[in-house]
Design a protein around this motif. Structure first.
Motif, mmCIF file in Angstrom:
data_model
loop_
_atom_site.group_PDB
_atom_site.id
_atom_site.type_symbol
_atom_site.label_atom_id
_atom_site.label_comp_id
_atom_site.label_asym_id
_atom_site.label_seq_id
_atom_site.Cartn_x
_atom_site.Cartn_y
_atom_site.Cartn_z
ATOM 1 N N LEU A 166 -28.529 6.465 -3.676
ATOM 2 C CA LEU A 166 -27.215 5.840 -3.795
ATOM 3 C C LEU A 166 -27.143 4.973 -5.034
ATOM 4 C CD1 LEU A 166 -24.431 4.715 -2.769
ATOM 5 C CD2 LEU A 166 -25.768 3.013 -1.507
ATOM 6 N N GLN A 167 -26.083 5.145 -5.827
ATOM 7 C CA GLN A 167 -25.748 4.203 -6.876
ATOM 8 C C GLN A 167 -24.455 3.497 -6.470
ATOM 9 O OE1 GLN A 167 -27.120 2.891 -9.877
ATOM 10 N NE2 GLN A 167 -25.413 1.546 -9.333
ATOM 11 N N PRO A 168 -24.532 2.254 -5.984
ATOM 12 C CA PRO A 168 -23.299 1.526 -5.658
ATOM 13 C C PRO A 168 -22.428 1.352 -6.901
ATOM 14 C CG PRO A 168 -25.231 0.421 -4.743
ATOM 15 C CD PRO A 168 -25.734 1.461 -5.696
ATOM 16 N N LEU A 169 -21.120 1.349 -6.687
ATOM 17 C CA LEU A 169 -20.185 1.233 -7.808
ATOM 18 C C LEU A 169 -19.289 0.000 -7.699
ATOM 19 C CD1 LEU A 169 -19.099 4.986 -8.079
ATOM 20 C CD2 LEU A 169 -20.790 3.774 -9.477
ATOM 21 N N ALA A 170 -18.734 -0.238 -6.519
ATOM 22 C CA ALA A 170 -17.802 -1.354 -6.375
ATOM 23 C C ALA A 170 -17.689 -1.753 -4.918
ATOM 24 C CB ALA A 170 -16.424 -0.978 -6.925
ATOM 25 N N ALA A 171 -17.393 -3.024 -4.689
ATOM 26 C CA ALA A 171 -17.108 -3.526 -3.345
ATOM 27 C C ALA A 171 -16.124 -4.677 -3.479
ATOM 28 C CB ALA A 171 -18.377 -3.983 -2.639
ATOM 29 N N PHE A 172 -15.032 -4.596 -2.723
ATOM 30 C CA PHE A 172 -13.990 -5.614 -2.789
ATOM 31 C C PHE A 172 -13.599 -6.059 -1.392
ATOM 32 C CE2 PHE A 172 -13.287 -2.884 -6.541
ATOM 33 C CZ PHE A 172 -13.379 -3.818 -7.558
ATOM 34 N N VAL A 173 -13.151 -7.304 -1.287
ATOM 35 C CA VAL A 173 -12.531 -7.795 -0.066
ATOM 36 C C VAL A 173 -11.142 -8.287 -0.445
ATOM 37 C CG1 VAL A 173 -13.561 -10.117 -0.351
ATOM 38 C CG2 VAL A 173 -12.755 -9.369 1.898
ATOM 39 N N TYR A 174 -10.154 -7.931 0.367
ATOM 40 C CA TYR A 174 -8.778 -8.333 0.085
ATOM 41 C C TYR A 174 -8.037 -8.516 1.398
ATOM 42 C CZ TYR A 174 -7.658 -3.439 1.086
ATOM 43 O OH TYR A 174 -7.528 -2.217 1.699
ATOM 44 N N SER A 175 -6.900 -9.138 1.332
ATOM 45 C CA SER A 175 -6.122 -9.370 2.544
ATOM 46 C C SER A 175 -4.649 -9.170 2.268
ATOM 47 C CB SER A 175 -6.356 -10.790 3.075
ATOM 48 O OG SER A 175 -5.604 -11.026 4.249
ATOM 49 N N ASP A 176 -4.039 -8.294 3.040
ATOM 50 C CA ASP A 176 -2.585 -8.127 3.061
ATOM 51 C C ASP A 176 -2.165 -8.147 4.529
ATOM 52 O OD1 ASP A 176 -1.713 -7.879 0.338
ATOM 53 O OD2 ASP A 176 -2.682 -5.934 0.249
ATOM 54 N N ILE A 212 -10.293 -9.864 -4.030
ATOM 55 C CA ILE A 212 -8.990 -9.583 -4.628
ATOM 56 C C ILE A 212 -7.959 -10.358 -3.806
ATOM 57 C CG2 ILE A 212 -7.220 -7.853 -5.136
ATOM 58 C CD1 ILE A 212 -9.423 -5.772 -5.245
ATOM 59 N N SER A 213 -7.487 -11.436 -4.342
ATOM 60 C CA SER A 213 -6.453 -12.218 -3.665
ATOM 61 C C SER A 213 -5.612 -12.872 -4.739
ATOM 62 C CB SER A 213 -7.072 -13.277 -2.747
ATOM 63 O OG SER A 213 -6.065 -14.016 -2.083
ATOM 64 N N VAL A 214 -4.465 -12.304 -5.011
ATOM 65 C CA VAL A 214 -3.617 -12.790 -6.089
ATOM 66 C C VAL A 214 -2.413 -13.524 -5.517
ATOM 67 C CG1 VAL A 214 -4.334 -11.010 -7.715
ATOM 68 C CG2 VAL A 214 -2.407 -10.587 -6.193
ATOM 69 N N GLU A 266 -6.575 -18.010 -6.616
ATOM 70 C CA GLU A 266 -5.694 -16.855 -6.720
ATOM 71 C C GLU A 266 -5.267 -16.606 -8.167
ATOM 72 O OE1 GLU A 266 -3.666 -16.752 -2.265
ATOM 73 O OE2 GLU A 266 -2.488 -17.486 -3.978
ATOM 74 N N MET A 267 -5.034 -17.689 -8.914
ATOM 75 C CA MET A 267 -4.636 -17.514 -10.308
ATOM 76 C C MET A 267 -5.786 -16.959 -11.134
ATOM 77 S SD MET A 267 -1.949 -17.634 -12.122
ATOM 78 C CE MET A 267 -0.880 -18.690 -11.124
ATOM 79 N N SER A 268 -7.009 -17.375 -10.807
ATOM 80 C CA SER A 268 -8.174 -16.813 -11.492
ATOM 81 C C SER A 268 -8.252 -15.306 -11.248
ATOM 82 C CB SER A 268 -9.450 -17.498 -10.995
ATOM 83 O OG SER A 268 -10.590 -16.936 -11.605
ATOM 84 N N ASN A 269 -7.979 -14.881 -10.015
ATOM 85 C CA ASN A 269 -7.961 -13.448 -9.709
ATOM 86 C C ASN A 269 -6.834 -12.747 -10.448
ATOM 87 O OD1 ASN A 269 -10.178 -13.419 -8.014
ATOM 88 N ND2 ASN A 269 -8.989 -13.765 -6.166
#
Length: 326
Positions: free
Chosen positions: A212-222, A264-266, A307-310
């Motif tokens: 396995l080559q990991p590529l990306a992992a994100f956490v976000y909320s909607d 990811i939280s904008v 959030e602004m940094s994101n």
């Protein structure tokens, strides 16, 4: 899948950013291999927006949508935006039982789970990886809100109760000990990420030639906190060449080990606010933007700055929503 049939994903800004990042990621992998020849398999939902996006951006034309809910499946038949999408009225579990992957042409599989059954989702992740082959790309999205673990009658023991529930649900994919800290809201996505990585490694156990080559992992909320992780299966001796040709180490969102997801939280912005902020980018920093606005775009200064940094990081992926009269 069925529980996601009524969710307007195309109107959720954090998920939309994450979707755009996925397309950006695949385009970079495309420097190493011809992604347009791959098959794409995923959960299309009633509007099949992801399929249309991937076809438009990457020219993928072999596509399969899985949908368990008969009514949502009928909506897909009506809404299908392009003819190259094959619609299947079946669950991901049944699909894995019946489908033979073309490991020569390559596959991209995104299981975007809307339910909270993490036990079966980890089992399916292992089964999926067992059936994938060299060069294949997978993406797993799961609910990462600890509220899905339920509540005890004695709320003072909330974390201890949820830790016990999670330990049972993770089974062999979990760590030796699941603690109260493991199920705290800020730590829960990291706990689930480790379990998904464990499921992938279980799936690779039968073929030592593939890693396995990991590529990306994100956490976000909607509305609900979600975790998503993406990886590619490669031969060990080609990883260096893959990273060099794809130039992924230079991608700001590359996650080489996937030990912790990136957030990811904008902020929710008016059109006027967004135009003003974007006019200052890319040179301005968060402090410059806050000083120019002279107000916070969230309930507290700390959240507004986070959030602004994101937003500064993700603004190129941020969707525009507008009213259109047809």
């Amino acid at each position: 899948m069925s529980q996601g049939g009524s969710i307007a994903y195309h109107l959720r800004q954090n998920k939309a950013i994450e979707r755009n990042l996925f397309v950006d990621l695949l385009s970079r992998v495309g420097r190493y291999v011809n992604i347009s020849n791959y098959s794409y398999i995923g959960f299309g939902g009633p509007f099949l927006e992801d399929f249309k996006h991937l076809h438009s951006a990457l020219r993928i034309s072999k596509m399969i949508s899985l949908e368990m809910d008969p009514n949502v499946y009928k909506r897909q038949m009506f809404n299908r935006p392009i003819s190259c999408i094959s619609l299947r009225n079946e669950s991901s579990g049944d699909f894995l039982n019946n489908y033979e992957f073309d490991n020569e042409a390559g596959n991209i599989v995104w299981f975007d789970y809307a339910t909270t059954d993490i036990t079966s989702q980890l089992t399916e992740t292992q089964r999926l990886v067992e059936k994938l082959g060299h060069g294949d790309i997978f993406k797993i999205t799961v609910n990462a809100s600890p509220t899905a673990l339920g509540e005890p009658q004695d709320r003072s023991k909330m974390l201890e109760y949820r830790a016990e529930v999670l330990a049972n649900r993770l089974s062999s994919y979990g760590p030796a000990e699941v603690t109260a800290d493991s199920v705290a809201t800020k730590n829960y996505p990291k706990t689930l990420l480790a379990a998904i990585m464990s499921a992938v490694k279980h799936g690779l156990a039968g073929d030592p030639s593939i890693v396995l080559q990991p590529l990306a992992a994100f956490v976000y909320s909607d509305g609900q906190q979600m975790l998503t992780v993406t990886g590619v299966l490669l031969h060990r001796d080609e990883i260096e060449r893959f990273l060099e040709q794809s130039r992924l180490p230079f991608w700001s969102f590359f996650n080489a080990d996937c030990l912790a997801p990136k957030s990811i939280s904008v902020p929710v912005l008016s059109a006027k606010e967004r135009v003003h902020i974007e006019s200052m980018l890319p040179e301005a920093g968060v402090e410059d933007i806050q000083n120019a606005l002279d107000f916070y775009t969230a309930s507290t200064e700390r959240v507004a700055q986070e959030e602004m940094s994101n937003f500064v990081n993700f603004y190129r992926m941020f969707p525009w929503y507008s009213r259109v009269v047809l």
